[in-house]
Design an enzyme around this catalytic site. Structure first.
Site, PDB file in Angstrom:
ATOM      1  N   TYR A  55      39.918  24.659  47.723  1.00  0.00           N
ATOM      2  CA  TYR A  55      40.727  25.856  47.468  1.00  0.00           C
ATOM      3  C   TYR A  55      42.181  25.492  47.320  1.00  0.00           C
ATOM      4  O   TYR A  55      42.655  24.584  47.981  1.00  0.00           O
ATOM      5  CB  TYR A  55      40.577  26.871  48.605  1.00  0.00           C
ATOM      6  CG  TYR A  55      39.200  27.488  48.723  1.00  0.00           C
ATOM      7  CD1 TYR A  55      38.238  27.321  47.731  1.00  0.00           C
ATOM      8  CD2 TYR A  55      38.851  28.249  49.837  1.00  0.00           C
ATOM      9  CE1 TYR A  55      36.975  27.896  47.862  1.00  0.00           C
ATOM     10  CE2 TYR A  55      37.590  28.825  49.963  1.00  0.00           C
ATOM     11  CZ  TYR A  55      36.660  28.636  48.968  1.00  0.00           C
ATOM     12  OH  TYR A  55      35.420  29.203  49.101  1.00  0.00           O
ATOM     13  N   SER A 235      32.040  36.920  48.429  1.00  0.00           N
ATOM     14  CA  SER A 235      32.272  37.832  47.295  1.00  0.00           C
ATOM     15  C   SER A 235      31.648  39.209  47.532  1.00  0.00           C
ATOM     16  O   SER A 235      30.918  39.734  46.682  1.00  0.00           O
ATOM     17  CB  SER A 235      31.767  37.229  45.976  1.00  0.00           C
ATOM     18  OG  SER A 235      32.514  36.094  45.641  1.00  0.00           O
ATOM     19  N   LEU A 237      32.833  42.048  47.338  1.00  0.00           N
ATOM     20  CA  LEU A 237      33.231  43.078  46.364  1.00  0.00           C
ATOM     21  C   LEU A 237      33.014  42.607  44.923  1.00  0.00           C
ATOM     22  O   LEU A 237      33.588  43.170  43.983  1.00  0.00           O
ATOM     23  CB  LEU A 237      34.707  43.460  46.564  1.00  0.00           C
ATOM     24  CG  LEU A 237      35.037  44.190  47.863  1.00  0.00           C
ATOM     25  CD1 LEU A 237      36.536  44.491  47.944  1.00  0.00           C
ATOM     26  CD2 LEU A 237      34.239  45.488  47.979  1.00  0.00           C
ATOM     27  N   GLY A 238      32.198  41.561  44.748  1.00  0.00           N
ATOM     28  CA  GLY A 238      31.983  41.073  43.382  1.00  0.00           C
ATOM     29  C   GLY A 238      33.295  40.780  42.690  1.00  0.00           C
ATOM     30  O   GLY A 238      33.575  41.279  41.612  1.00  0.00           O
ATOM     31  N   PHE A 239      34.116  39.941  43.361  1.00  0.00           N
ATOM     32  CA  PHE A 239      35.438  39.547  42.826  1.00  0.00           C
ATOM     33  C   PHE A 239      36.372  40.749  42.650  1.00  0.00           C
ATOM     34  O   PHE A 239      37.275  40.732  41.831  1.00  0.00           O
ATOM     35  CB  PHE A 239      35.295  38.808  41.486  1.00  0.00           C
ATOM     36  CG  PHE A 239      35.011  37.320  41.610  1.00  0.00           C
ATOM     37  CD1 PHE A 239      34.506  36.767  42.785  1.00  0.00           C
ATOM     38  CD2 PHE A 239      35.266  36.457  40.542  1.00  0.00           C
ATOM     39  CE1 PHE A 239      34.258  35.401  42.883  1.00  0.00           C
ATOM     40  CE2 PHE A 239      35.019  35.088  40.632  1.00  0.00           C
ATOM     41  CZ  PHE A 239      34.506  34.559  41.800  1.00  0.00           C
ATOM     42  N   GLY A 240      36.123  41.816  43.397  1.00  0.00           N
ATOM     43  CA  GLY A 240      36.994  42.998  43.303  1.00  0.00           C
ATOM     44  C   GLY A 240      36.413  44.085  42.426  1.00  0.00           C
ATOM     45  O   GLY A 240      36.858  45.240  42.467  1.00  0.00           O
ATOM     46  N   LEU A 242      33.700  45.802  42.530  1.00  0.00           N
ATOM     47  CA  LEU A 242      33.089  46.956  43.200  1.00  0.00           C
ATOM     48  C   LEU A 242      34.111  47.968  43.743  1.00  0.00           C
ATOM     49  O   LEU A 242      33.733  49.048  44.186  1.00  0.00           O
ATOM     50  CB  LEU A 242      32.144  46.477  44.312  1.00  0.00           C
ATOM     51  CG  LEU A 242      30.784  45.959  43.794  1.00  0.00           C
ATOM     52  CD1 LEU A 242      30.080  45.106  44.838  1.00  0.00           C
ATOM     53  CD2 LEU A 242      29.886  47.130  43.371  1.00  0.00           C
ATOM     54  N   GLY A 244      35.953  49.334  41.759  1.00  0.00           N
ATOM     55  CA  GLY A 244      35.991  50.251  40.621  1.00  0.00           C
ATOM     56  C   GLY A 244      37.235  50.110  39.762  1.00  0.00           C
ATOM     57  O   GLY A 244      37.392  50.806  38.767  1.00  0.00           O
ATOM     58  N   LYS A 245      38.099  49.162  40.123  1.00  0.00           N
ATOM     59  CA  LYS A 245      39.399  49.132  39.427  1.00  0.00           C
ATOM     60  C   LYS A 245      39.345  48.598  37.995  1.00  0.00           C
ATOM     61  O   LYS A 245      40.311  48.752  37.256  1.00  0.00           O
ATOM     62  CB  LYS A 245      40.427  48.365  40.247  1.00  0.00           C
ATOM     63  CG  LYS A 245      40.192  46.892  40.405  1.00  0.00           C
ATOM     64  CD  LYS A 245      41.258  46.346  41.355  1.00  0.00           C
ATOM     65  CE  LYS A 245      41.071  44.897  41.632  1.00  0.00           C
ATOM     66  NZ  LYS A 245      42.001  44.416  42.645  1.00  0.00           N
TER      67      LYS A 245
HETATM   68  P1  NAP Z   1      35.518  39.662  46.973  1.00  0.00           P
HETATM   69  O1  NAP Z   1      35.600  40.684  48.048  1.00  0.00           O
HETATM   70  O2  NAP Z   1      34.366  39.757  46.070  1.00  0.00           O
HETATM   71  O3  NAP Z   1      36.837  39.686  46.079  1.00  0.00           O
HETATM   72  C1  NAP Z   1      38.089  39.698  46.696  1.00  0.00           C
HETATM   73  C2  NAP Z   1      39.149  40.059  45.684  1.00  0.00           C
HETATM   74  O4  NAP Z   1      38.961  41.401  45.243  1.00  0.00           O
HETATM   75  C3  NAP Z   1      40.538  40.026  46.290  1.00  0.00           C
HETATM   76  O5  NAP Z   1      41.080  38.719  46.226  1.00  0.00           O
HETATM   77  C4  NAP Z   1      41.280  41.039  45.437  1.00  0.00           C
HETATM   78  O6  NAP Z   1      41.614  40.386  44.220  1.00  0.00           O
HETATM   79  C5  NAP Z   1      40.209  42.098  45.195  1.00  0.00           C
HETATM   80  N1  NAP Z   1      40.176  43.102  46.268  1.00  0.00           N
HETATM   81  C6  NAP Z   1      39.924  42.884  47.582  1.00  0.00           C
HETATM   82  N2  NAP Z   1      39.943  44.016  48.280  1.00  0.00           N
HETATM   83  C7  NAP Z   1      40.211  45.003  47.405  1.00  0.00           C
HETATM   84  C8  NAP Z   1      40.340  46.396  47.558  1.00  0.00           C
HETATM   85  N3  NAP Z   1      40.203  46.968  48.751  1.00  0.00           N
HETATM   86  N4  NAP Z   1      40.604  47.122  46.430  1.00  0.00           N
HETATM   87  C9  NAP Z   1      40.738  46.520  45.241  1.00  0.00           C
HETATM   88  N5  NAP Z   1      40.634  45.190  45.045  1.00  0.00           N
HETATM   89  C10 NAP Z   1      40.356  44.423  46.120  1.00  0.00           C
HETATM   90  O7  NAP Z   1      35.545  38.265  47.724  1.00  0.00           O
HETATM   91  P2  NAP Z   1      35.926  36.786  47.196  1.00  0.00           P
HETATM   92  O8  NAP Z   1      37.400  36.630  47.206  1.00  0.00           O
HETATM   93  O9  NAP Z   1      35.185  36.448  45.949  1.00  0.00           O
HETATM   94  O10 NAP Z   1      35.302  35.931  48.363  1.00  0.00           O
HETATM   95  C11 NAP Z   1      35.798  36.066  49.682  1.00  0.00           C
HETATM   96  C12 NAP Z   1      35.843  34.724  50.353  1.00  0.00           C
HETATM   97  O11 NAP Z   1      34.528  34.165  50.342  1.00  0.00           O
HETATM   98  C13 NAP Z   1      36.720  33.651  49.691  1.00  0.00           C
HETATM   99  O12 NAP Z   1      38.082  33.724  50.033  1.00  0.00           O
HETATM  100  C14 NAP Z   1      36.077  32.401  50.228  1.00  0.00           C
HETATM  101  O13 NAP Z   1      36.522  32.153  51.550  1.00  0.00           O
HETATM  102  C15 NAP Z   1      34.597  32.753  50.223  1.00  0.00           C
HETATM  103  N6  NAP Z   1      33.899  32.339  48.983  1.00  0.00           N
HETATM  104  C16 NAP Z   1      33.033  31.303  49.059  1.00  0.00           C
HETATM  105  C17 NAP Z   1      32.356  30.865  47.950  1.00  0.00           C
HETATM  106  C18 NAP Z   1      31.393  29.714  48.068  1.00  0.00           C
HETATM  107  O14 NAP Z   1      31.016  29.147  47.052  1.00  0.00           O
HETATM  108  N7  NAP Z   1      30.992  29.355  49.260  1.00  0.00           N
HETATM  109  C19 NAP Z   1      32.578  31.480  46.701  1.00  0.00           C
HETATM  110  C20 NAP Z   1      33.449  32.567  46.641  1.00  0.00           C
HETATM  111  C21 NAP Z   1      34.100  32.988  47.779  1.00  0.00           C
HETATM  112  P3  NAP Z   1      42.711  40.947  43.182  1.00  0.00           P
HETATM  113  O15 NAP Z   1      43.819  41.567  43.969  1.00  0.00           O
HETATM  114  O16 NAP Z   1      43.105  39.743  42.409  1.00  0.00           O
HETATM  115  O17 NAP Z   1      41.983  41.954  42.356  1.00  0.00           O
END
Ligand code: NAP
Length: 347
Positions: A55, A235, A237-240, A242, A244-245
Site C-alpha cells: 500500500y 471492500s 462498500l464495493g470501492f464506494g 454502494l 450510491g454516489k
Molecule cells: P470500500 O468500503 O469498498 O471502499 C472505501 C472507499 O469508498 C473509501 O476510500 C471512499 O473512497 C469511499 N467511501 C467510504 N465510505 C464512504 C461513505 N460513507 N460514503 C461515500 N463514499 C465512501 O473499502 P476498500 O477501501 O476497498 O477496502 C477497505 C480496506 O480493506 C482497505 O483499506 C484495505 O485495508 C483492505 N483491502 C484489502 C484487499 C486485499 O486484497 N486483501 C483489497 C482491498 C481492500 P472515495 O472517497 O475515494 O470515494
C-alpha cells in the site's frame, strides 16, 4: 455509539468489529489525514488496523510502503503501539519487481525480507496478524469467478510457506497468521498441514465481501465458522459504489472510481442496477445506503471484522456508526430478494 468486539480466530484477542482499512493513505490521503483517521478511529473504539507492504493503492513503485511508514510514524509520535492490533500482509506472486528486485513469491527469502522491511517502516518489533496477501499458486481470486486448472504450476508449496510463517511466529516477529484472497481449498489445506505438522494455524481469512459480491458465503463462510478463522471483510462498500454516489452517471470529484478508471469491478450494468435497488431500500427506510451496506456485513456470524475504508472524517464517522444500525427482517428480506435475482454481479 458502542463498539463491538469479536475474538480473532481461536486466539484470546478481541478485535473491534470495525477494522480501519488504510490503503488510501499515501495516495488519496496525506500523512496528516492518515493521522487524523487513526486518532479518530482509536477514540471511537477501533483497536484493529489493516495494512500491507504494497500500500498505497493503486500499487506503484513511488507509493509502495508509504502507508506502513505513516502508521509507524503515528506509533512513534503517539507512543501507542500497544493499543492497536495491527494486521499487515506480504504480497503473493507478482511481477512487481520494485519490491524485492525480482518476482514476489511466498518463499522464505521473500517473506523474511518483506517482514523485516515492514517492521522497519512500522517502527515496531512485531505484527499482530501477518497475512498472505494473495496465493502464490494459480487459482481464482481478484474477480475471477471460475477455476481453470493449470497442470504445470511451479508454485511454492503451501507447506513451505507455512513453515516460514511458523518460524516468524516462533521468533515473536508475528503473533498470528492469516490469509487473503484465498479459496476454500487453500484455506483447508493450510489448516490441515498446520494440524499434521504442528505448525501455526491461520486465524483469519481476508476476502472481499459486500452486497455486490457475496461469493464468500458459498464455501468459505463454513470454513470460517467451523475452523474458527473468521472473515475480515474487505471492500465492504464495493470501492464506494454502494454509497450510491456514482449512480445516474455521476463522477464525484476526487472519488476513487473517478480518479482511477481502471477500477471497473463494481460498475458493470447489473451492479449498477442492483446498487440502485439497494439505495432505494435504504432511502425508503431512512438509512444511509453506506450504513445499510455495512450493517448487513456487521451482522454476519462468520465475520470477525469489517474492514472499512475512508478518505475523510465524515465518511469514517458514518462508517463506524454503522455499528449502531440493526437491519430489521423486512429490510433483510428485501436485500435477499435483490441478491436472489442477481447473485454476485461483482465476484
Ligand atoms: P470500500 O468500503 O469498498 O471502499 C472505501 C472507499 O469508498 C473509501 O476510500 C471512499 O473512497 C469511499 N467511501 C467510504 N465510505 C464512504 C461513505 N460513507 N460514503 C461515500 N463514499 C465512501 O473499502 P476498500 O477501501 O476497498 O477496502 C477497505 C480496506 O480493506 C482497505 O483499506 C484495505 O485495508 C483492505 N483491502 C484489502 C484487499 C486485499 O486484497 N486483501 C483489497 C482491498 C481492500 P472515495 O472517497 O475515494 O470515494
Amino acid at each position: 455509539m458502542t463498539m463491538q468486539f469479536k475474538k480473532l480466530g481461536n486466539t484470546d484477542i478481541d478485535v473491534s468489529l470495525i477494522c480501519l482499512g488504510t490503503m488510501t493513505w499515501g495516495e488519496q490521503n496525506t500523512k496528516e489525514e492518515a493521522f487524523e483517521q487513526m486518532n479518530y478511529a482509536l477514540e471511537n473504539g477501533i483497536n484493529f488496523f489493516d495494512t500491507a507492504e504494497l500500500y498505497a493503492v493503486p500499487p506503484k513503485e513511488e507509493t509502495y510502503g508509504r502507508t506502513e511508514t505513516y502508521i509507524g510514524e503515528w506509533f512513534e509520535e503517539k507512543k501507542n503501539r500497544d493499543k492497536i492490533i495491527l494486521a499487515s500482509k506480504v504480497a503473493g506472486r507478482s511481477g512487481m519487481k520494485y519490491m524485492r528486485g525480482e518476482e514476489t513469491r511466498l518463499d522464505k527469502k521473500n517473506i523474511t525480507k518483506a517482514l523485516e522491511e515492514s517492521l522497519k517502516r512500522l517502527k515496531t518489533d512485531y505484527i499482530d496478524l501477518y497475512q498472505l496477501h494473495w496465493p502464490d499458486r494459480k487459482t481464482n481470486f481478484f474477480g475471477q469467478l471460475g477455476y481453470n486448472h493449470e497442470e504445470n504450476d511451479d508454485s511454492i508449496p503451501l507447506e513451505e510457506t507455512l513453515e516460514v510463517l511458523n518460524d516468524i511466529v516462533k521468533k515473536g516477529m508475528v503473533k498470528y497468521i492469516g490469509i487473503s484472497n484465498e479459496t476454500p481449498w487453500g484455506a483447508m489445506q493450510l489448516i490441515k498441514i498446520a494440524e499434521e505438522k504442528k505448525l501455526a494455524k491461520i486465524v483469519s481469512i481476508q476476502n472481499p465481501y459486500n452486497l455486490l459480491n457475496r461469493t464468500y458465503e458459498i464455501g468459505l463462510a463454513e470454513v470460517s465458522v467451523r475452523e474458527k478463522c473468521g472473515l475480515l471483510a474487505y471492500s465492504p462498500l464495493g470501492f464506494g459504489a454502494l454509497s450510491g454516489k456514482y449512480l445516474n452517471e455521476q463522477w464525484p470529484a476526487k472519488a476513487r472510481l473517478t480518479l482511477f478508471k481502471e477500477f471497473t469491478r463494481y460498475l458493470n450494468p447489473i451492479a449498477i442496477k442492483c446498487t440502485e435497488e439497494y439505495v432505494k431500500i435504504a432511502k425508503e427506510n431512512n438509512l444511509s445506503p453506506a450504513q445499510m451496506a455495512l450493517a448487513y456485513i456487521n451482522a454476519k456470524p462468520f465475520v470477525t471484522s469489517n474492514i472499512i475504508g475512508a478518505t475523510n472524517l465524515d465518511q469514517l464517522k458514518e462508517n463506524i456508526e454503522s455499528i449502531d444500525i440493526n437491519l430489521d427482517e423486512k429490510i433483510i428480506e428485501k436485500i435477499e430478494g435483490i441478491h436472489k435475482e442477481n447473485p454476485n454481479p461483482c465476484p
